[in-house]
Design an enzyme around this catalytic site. Structure first.
Site: not given
Ligand code: PMP
Length: 408
Positions: A122, A199, A202, A225, A362
């Site tokens: 991202h 990261d 998700q 999220k 993104c």
């Protein structure tokens, strides 16, 4: 108490209906998740009858709110498998990565040092490192993907050098849903003395995360999220790394003692939380984690994997559809239909009460790699079910009729 997934859960989410009560097929959870009523209630109470500042007040309500805010920190630590004083609240994952880039990257990296990212990152795990590289003289290496769209750990091994100081990778791709073998990535990074940042935007809502088991050095996620509010996220970093990092922003709450001659700083995590924090959001994040863990991430992951498998199967039967990413995707399916721009598909699906995402997500370097400017993306959440897929497939049929294209 355990609860059944699917329809009963949907009723917990006021956002899963249109304002006039009609069903809505929300397939954009990877962008942001809908909130269960318990999270909305926690936020309302925190902004209402419980509201006061934290860390400062001598009165009871402020002391109570401080306990709640710090309880939220403990909850995040437990959720990720870290220690309480290793959790820094940030505005979200983007700020968490920028914090590591500024406080760790800017002070640890120099000319000739190398940072490894992957093709599927991202922008928020690319741009902060480009900014650091520009200012420090460090260089960025890009780890390629396998044919099916996973970060290629064989290639990572070959890219690593003794000058590699940081490997920063998505635990789950926001476009392809590919799941990284994070433990292996940590072993590889550490084999050359580099740190691993994951990261987890998700991953945190889709798979059980245990930073101790993975062995990474930094882990970031955004609450919105994870069925929580916007405006808050977290950075987990190993205590000894945080301890060694200079402050991020200066201001109230991050100091030990201020004089005009010299200011000393509070220990972590306070050192990195200047100013009045997102108090109600932290309390609501606590409620979101309670909600998710009551259901269980293993069950959420299994359920989303079933939905991914069905959607990929159905789309795979259509010979005008290109599917991106691996079959074992964590809740996210990106695809393209010949002759139909993803934005047009998204607009027509919206008329059918189906919300998907269309765009570059993104992740422009990944789009370049896939040879497209945009994809259509359906992403599931714990409230998703087969009716969402049925509605989406019906919408795709209607799109084809409008465009006069055929599937045969
Ligand atoms: N990384 C990934 C993989 C993401 O999906 C996102 C959000 N789309 C981000 C980082 C940035 O998160 P935020 O905008 O909440 O800071």
């Amino acid at each position: 108490m355990t609860r059944t997934l699917e329809l009963s859960l949907r009723d917990d989410f006021p956002g899963m209906k249109t304002p006039d009560g009609a069903p809505w097929h929300y397939l954009d959870t990877a962008a942001t998740a809908q909130k269960p009523q318990t999270v909305i209630d926690a936020m309302t109470r925190a902004l209402g009858s419980d509201y006061a500042t934290v860390h400062r007040g001598v009165y009871a309500r402020s002391a109570d709110m401080t306990l709640r805010y710090e309880a939220a920190r403990r909850r995040v630590a437990g959720f990720l498998g870290g220690q309480e004083d290793e959790i820094v609240f940030t505005r979200g994952a983007t700020e968490a990565i920028n914090l590591v880039a500024q406080c760790w990257g800017m002070t640890r990296l120099g000319e000739g040092d190398r940072i490894v990212l992957s093709t599927l990152e991202h922008h928020s795990n690319i741009v902060p490192w480009q900014m650091v590289a520009e200012r420090t003289g460090a260089e960025i290496d890009v780890c390629p993907l396998t044919e099916s769209g996973e970060i290629d750990l064989g290639a990572l091994e070959a890219i690593l050098t003794p000058r590699t100081r940081l490997v920063a990778l998505a635990h789950v791709s926001n476009v392809l849903g590919s799941v990284l073998d994070a433990k292996r990535a940590a072993e590889l990074a550490h084999s050359v003395g580099a740190k691993l940042l994951l990261d987890g935007c998700q991953a945190a809502p889709r798979i059980a995360v245990d930073v101790a088991e993975i062995g990474c050095d930094f882990y970031v996620f955004s609450a919105h999220k994870l069925y929580g509010p916007t405006g808050i996220g977290a950075l987990w970093a190993r205590a000894e790394i945080l301890e060694d990092m200079p402050p991020y922003q200066g201001g109230g709450a991050m100091i030990d003692r201020v004089t005009f001659d010299r200011t000393t700083y509070a220990p972590p995590p306070q050192r990195f939380e200047a100013g009045t924090p997102a108090i109600a959001e932290a309390v609501a994040l606590h409620a979101a984690i309670d909600y998710v863990e009551e259901i269980g991430l293993d069950r959420i992951h299994r359920r989303e994997a079933e939905l991914v498998a069905r959607l990929r199967r159905e789309l795979g039967k259509m010979n005008d559809v290109t599917l991106f990413g691996p079959a074992e995707s964590a809740g996210i399916v990106s695809f393209a239909i010949d002759g139909v721009h993803p934005h047009d598909l998204g607009t027509i699906l919206d008329e059918e009460g189906v919300a998907i995402r269309a765009g570059h997500h993104c992740a422009q370097p990944l789009m370049d790699h896939l040879g497209v400017t945009a994809t259509a993306r359906a992403s599931f959440g714990l409230y998703s079910d087969d009716s969402d897929i049925d509605a989406m497939l019906a919408g795709i049929e209607r799109t084809r009729r409008i465009f006069g294209s055929s599937n045969g």
